[in-house]
Design a protein around this motif. Sequence first.
Motif, PDB file in Angstrom:
ATOM      1  N   ASP A  51       3.134  -8.294   3.527  1.00  0.00           N
ATOM      2  CA  ASP A  51       3.492  -8.203   4.936  1.00  0.00           C
ATOM      3  C   ASP A  51       2.190  -8.258   5.733  1.00  0.00           C
ATOM      4  N   ARG A  52       1.973  -9.366   6.423  1.00  0.00           N
ATOM      5  CA  ARG A  52       0.690  -9.526   7.138  1.00  0.00           C
ATOM      6  C   ARG A  52       0.671  -8.832   8.500  1.00  0.00           C
ATOM      7  N   THR A  53       1.727  -8.027   8.803  1.00  0.00           N
ATOM      8  CA  THR A  53       1.665  -7.241  10.042  1.00  0.00           C
ATOM      9  C   THR A  53       0.910  -5.935   9.803  1.00  0.00           C
ATOM     10  N   ILE A  54       0.589  -5.666   8.539  1.00  0.00           N
ATOM     11  CA  ILE A  54      -0.236  -4.497   8.234  1.00  0.00           C
ATOM     12  C   ILE A  54      -1.424  -4.966   7.385  1.00  0.00           C
ATOM     13  N   VAL A  55      -2.505  -4.192   7.440  1.00  0.00           N
ATOM     14  CA  VAL A  55      -3.682  -4.550   6.638  1.00  0.00           C
ATOM     15  C   VAL A  55      -3.892  -3.441   5.612  1.00  0.00           C
ATOM     16  N   ASN A  56      -3.730  -3.783   4.355  1.00  0.00           N
ATOM     17  CA  ASN A  56      -3.854  -2.770   3.306  1.00  0.00           C
ATOM     18  C   ASN A  56      -5.260  -2.770   2.725  1.00  0.00           C
ATOM     19  N   LEU A  57      -6.048  -1.788   3.124  1.00  0.00           N
ATOM     20  CA  LEU A  57      -7.382  -1.640   2.532  1.00  0.00           C
ATOM     21  C   LEU A  57      -7.443  -0.370   1.682  1.00  0.00           C
ATOM     22  N   ASN A  58      -6.287  -0.009   1.118  1.00  0.00           N
ATOM     23  CA  ASN A  58      -6.278   1.038   0.093  1.00  0.00           C
ATOM     24  C   ASN A  58      -5.618   0.493  -1.164  1.00  0.00           C
ATOM     25  N   ASN A  59      -6.234  -0.531  -1.730  1.00  0.00           N
ATOM     26  CA  ASN A  59      -5.708  -1.093  -2.969  1.00  0.00           C
ATOM     27  C   ASN A  59      -6.228  -0.362  -4.195  1.00  0.00           C
ATOM     28  N   GLY A  60      -7.067   0.663  -3.953  1.00  0.00           N
ATOM     29  CA  GLY A  60      -7.547   1.468  -5.068  1.00  0.00           C
ATOM     30  C   GLY A  60      -6.502   2.477  -5.513  1.00  0.00           C
ATOM     31  N   GLY A  61      -5.740   3.009  -4.548  1.00  0.00           N
ATOM     32  CA  GLY A  61      -4.749   4.037  -4.887  1.00  0.00           C
ATOM     33  C   GLY A  61      -3.722   3.478  -5.863  1.00  0.00           C
TER      34      GLY A  61
END
Length: 422
Positions: A51-61
């Motif tokens: 979903d490109r309406t959000i930016v996920n920069l917690n791909n470590g979790g």
Amino acid sequence: MMRAGVALPAFSPGAFTRIFEANDIVKGKSPVEAADDETYWAQIQRAFDDDRTIVNLNNGGVSPTPTHVLESMFRDLKWSNQIPVWHMWQDLEPRIEAVRRDLARMFGCDPEEMAITRNASEANETMILGLDLQRGDEVIITNQNYGRMITTWEQRARREGIVVKKISFKVPPPSDAYIVDQFRAAITPRTRVIELTHITNLTGQILPIRDIVRLGREHNIEVLVDGAHAFAHFPFVRDDLECDYYGTSLHKWLFAPIGTGFLYVKRDKIGKLWPLMAAAESQNDNIRKYEEIGTHPAANHNAIALALAFNKGIGLERKAARLRYLRDRWAKRLLAESPRFNILTPLDDRQSCAICLVNIEGVDTQKLQQWLWGKHKVMTVAIIHPEFHGLRVTPSVYTMPDEVDLFADLMIKAQKQGIAAN
Ligand SMILES: Cc1ncc(COP(=O)(O)O)c(C=O)c1O
């Protein structure tokens, strides 16, 4: 490349072949040269339904899984549901052996040393709770170990009277030798075990595992490695670490479905490490004793095979180079912008990869995280440790440069104007 026994995608074979076709785009380019080839990375991004309406920069979790991996799991769940006693137990479950073989190949161990678990916690708790220890025996951990692993040791201390010594090290550490010295200084004649992370979940610091394993061997100390964030994140194999025990999640950096992990135990150590759930004596030296967990879906662990193939299609060197490119793109920009940005992760290949911790002097880290997510739909995680704090920022292979640029723009805005009115 397909091998017998590996679960194949049923619904979107296009997604699987796309990455092999994409290889032509970067043909002849080194991993670093391919790191900013957006034509290539656009193909990889399309493997994920994001979903490109959000930016996920917690791909470590925990990470999204590519769509074709998810679909293969759905397919196997539906197949199981028709007649589970046959389709799941007799047909799908035995295929775990193909997963074991392929995981062992990537980690660089014998398949007979590779157990499939549901996450890193299960693998690590098997290591932590499975070793026989006597009252008064000492264990060295760090105050940057993962919380659940510290809790596990503390429960053992309460229950059995072992002694848990928690050491601290500077962030960022001045050198590998400095880290090893902190462990060396804590060793006594009663030390039996060291447990530490391969890469910390707090700052993304990669620790000198091989040196600490060697230190342990010199003193007859077992060294347990929590690799939850390391496997498939950056290139390494077992022999680079020389370790005897290793636990990891596969739903982080391998992009396997949620609920997957592995436990590696060196062959001659298996007999002495108890499983978490009881197994028959006849299984004592068999790595499969760690998989005696009762009824569970076969679909999840079989889909690991597809996630492995996906990673192989990209190649770990190329993947790590892309992750470092994305990290440097925002981190170096912030460093150049203002001395108020503190980057607590060393930006060099030996010491870090995708994960990086940053704070802004004078800005509350927790509120900054809430502002980024609440107002701008940019997901990071606030790390609040007694000795340091910051936002942990973790892009993935499907992250677009525009997304890390947006994050950097917002951080610069926060630094210049504050977060109260914006
Ligand atoms: C260092 C470390 N160890 C263990 C774990 C536990 O992983 P899981 O939740 O997959 O069991 C995590 C999770 O983030 C972690 O960061």
